[in-house]
Design a protein around this motif. Structure first.
Motif, PDB file in Angstrom:
ATOM      1  N   MET A  13       0.888  -1.159   0.000  1.00 34.75           N
ATOM      2  CA  MET A  13       0.000   0.000   0.000  1.00 34.75           C
ATOM      3  C   MET A  13       0.930   1.214   0.000  1.00 34.75           C
ATOM      4  SD  MET A  13      -2.977  -1.474   0.201  1.00 34.75           S
ATOM      5  CE  MET A  13      -4.160  -0.299   0.810  1.00 34.75           C
ATOM      6  N   THR A  14       0.881   2.013  -1.058  1.00 38.58           N
ATOM      7  CA  THR A  14       1.849   3.099  -1.215  1.00 38.58           C
ATOM      8  C   THR A  14       1.188   4.369  -1.744  1.00 38.58           C
ATOM      9  OG1 THR A  14       3.954   3.726  -2.238  1.00 38.58           O
ATOM     10  CG2 THR A  14       2.510   2.311  -3.539  1.00 38.58           C
ATOM     11  N   ASP A  58      -2.367   2.042  -4.826  1.00 35.44           N
ATOM     12  CA  ASP A  58      -2.278   3.380  -4.261  1.00 35.44           C
ATOM     13  C   ASP A  58      -3.210   3.455  -3.053  1.00 35.44           C
ATOM     14  OD1 ASP A  58      -2.599   6.153  -3.707  1.00 35.44           O
ATOM     15  OD2 ASP A  58      -2.056   6.623  -5.771  1.00 35.44           O
ATOM     16  N   LYS A  59      -2.678   3.872  -1.911  1.00 35.15           N
ATOM     17  CA  LYS A  59      -3.463   3.942  -0.685  1.00 35.15           C
ATOM     18  C   LYS A  59      -4.039   5.330  -0.436  1.00 35.15           C
ATOM     19  CE  LYS A  59      -0.074   5.354   2.703  1.00 35.15           C
ATOM     20  NZ  LYS A  59      -0.810   6.576   3.020  1.00 35.15           N
ATOM     21  N   THR A  60      -3.761   6.276  -1.326  1.00 39.74           N
ATOM     22  CA  THR A  60      -4.084   7.676  -1.095  1.00 39.74           C
ATOM     23  C   THR A  60      -5.523   7.897  -0.644  1.00 39.74           C
ATOM     24  OG1 THR A  60      -2.423   8.315  -2.722  1.00 39.74           O
ATOM     25  CG2 THR A  60      -4.037   9.987  -2.119  1.00 39.74           C
ATOM     26  N   ASP A  61      -6.491   7.321  -1.323  1.00 42.42           N
ATOM     27  CA  ASP A  61      -7.895   7.548  -0.972  1.00 42.42           C
ATOM     28  C   ASP A  61      -8.474   6.449  -0.081  1.00 42.42           C
ATOM     29  OD1 ASP A  61      -7.885   9.863  -2.522  1.00 42.42           O
ATOM     30  OD2 ASP A  61      -8.428   8.762  -4.328  1.00 42.42           O
ATOM     31  N   LEU A  62      -7.654   5.480   0.295  1.00 35.96           N
ATOM     32  CA  LEU A  62      -8.141   4.365   1.111  1.00 35.96           C
ATOM     33  C   LEU A  62      -7.812   4.508   2.585  1.00 35.96           C
ATOM     34  CD1 LEU A  62      -7.168   1.364  -1.189  1.00 35.96           C
ATOM     35  CD2 LEU A  62      -9.435   2.370  -0.867  1.00 35.96           C
ATOM     36  N   LEU A  63      -6.677   5.103   2.885  1.00 34.97           N
ATOM     37  CA  LEU A  63      -6.192   5.186   4.254  1.00 34.97           C
ATOM     38  C   LEU A  63      -5.849   6.632   4.602  1.00 34.97           C
ATOM     39  CD1 LEU A  63      -3.776   2.119   4.130  1.00 34.97           C
ATOM     40  CD2 LEU A  63      -6.040   2.197   5.176  1.00 34.97           C
ATOM     41  N   PRO A  65      -3.785   9.910   5.557  1.00 31.26           N
ATOM     42  CA  PRO A  65      -2.425  10.272   5.127  1.00 31.26           C
ATOM     43  C   PRO A  65      -1.366  10.014   6.192  1.00 31.26           C
ATOM     44  CG  PRO A  65      -3.837  12.224   5.272  1.00 31.26           C
ATOM     45  CD  PRO A  65      -4.704  11.038   5.527  1.00 31.26           C
ATOM     46  N   THR A  66      -1.780   9.864   7.430  1.00 30.21           N
ATOM     47  CA  THR A  66      -0.820   9.586   8.502  1.00 30.21           C
ATOM     48  C   THR A  66      -0.332   8.136   8.486  1.00 30.21           C
ATOM     49  OG1 THR A  66      -2.667   9.140  10.000  1.00 30.21           O
ATOM     50  CG2 THR A  66      -1.723  11.372  10.034  1.00 30.21           C
ATOM     51  N   VAL A  67      -1.024   7.261   7.741  1.00 30.52           N
ATOM     52  CA  VAL A  67      -0.592   5.862   7.623  1.00 30.52           C
ATOM     53  C   VAL A  67       0.490   5.810   6.554  1.00 30.52           C
ATOM     54  CG1 VAL A  67      -1.285   3.510   7.038  1.00 30.52           C
ATOM     55  CG2 VAL A  67      -2.852   4.994   8.326  1.00 30.52           C
ATOM     56  N   PRO A  68       1.703   5.398   6.927  1.00 31.28           N
ATOM     57  CA  PRO A  68       2.794   5.376   5.945  1.00 31.28           C
ATOM     58  C   PRO A  68       2.642   4.214   4.962  1.00 31.28           C
ATOM     59  CG  PRO A  68       3.540   4.464   8.021  1.00 31.28           C
ATOM     60  CD  PRO A  68       2.144   4.969   8.257  1.00 31.28           C
TER      61      PRO A  68
END
Length: 125
Positions: A13-14, A58-63, A65-68
């Motif tokens: 997840m990035t 891409d994790k941008t809209d899933l998690l 922003p504080t989750v690296p």
């Protein structure tokens, strides 16, 4: 049938899929097959020759922003519903209820009693 109790799948997840694809391609020799998902999201299957070895999205809209960026693991279980009852009886908890990924299987996002998250899944044959 996939073996019970074994790590079955890992996915990255990035926030920067293209950079990650370039890195893993250059360092591990992975190539990537794109799989369109619902909406405009794309899931990338990392290939080592003819073998699928990992996933990436891409994790941008899933998690938040504080989750690296991180690798997330899935463990295959024989009977997801029964194993989720055992999970809860033994101090774990379900983060996301079971959902079906067509052609892949049933997945639940869970945490062990220490708070470590993972996916438990019953893979489709």
């Amino acid at each position: 049938m996939a073996p019970h109790g074994k790590f079955y799948w890992n996915e990255l997840m990035t926030d920067d899929v293209e950079r990650a694809k370039a890195f893993y391609g250059a360092t591990l020799g992975w190539t990537f097959d794109a799989m369109p998902m619902e909406g405009e999201r794309t899931y990338y299957v990392a290939m080592l020759g003819e073998e699928a070895v990992a996933g990436m999205m891409d994790k941008t809209d899933l998690l938040p922003p504080t989750v690296p960026p991180h690798w997330f693991s899935y463990i295959n279980v024989d009977k997801l519903d029964a194993r989720l009852k055992l999970l809860e009886e033994n101090g774990g908890h379900v983060i996301r209820a079971p959902f079906e990924v067509p052609g892949i299987g049933w997945i639940a996002i869970v945490a062990d009693p220490t708070g470590a998250p993972m996916g438990w899944m019953t893979a489709a044959d």
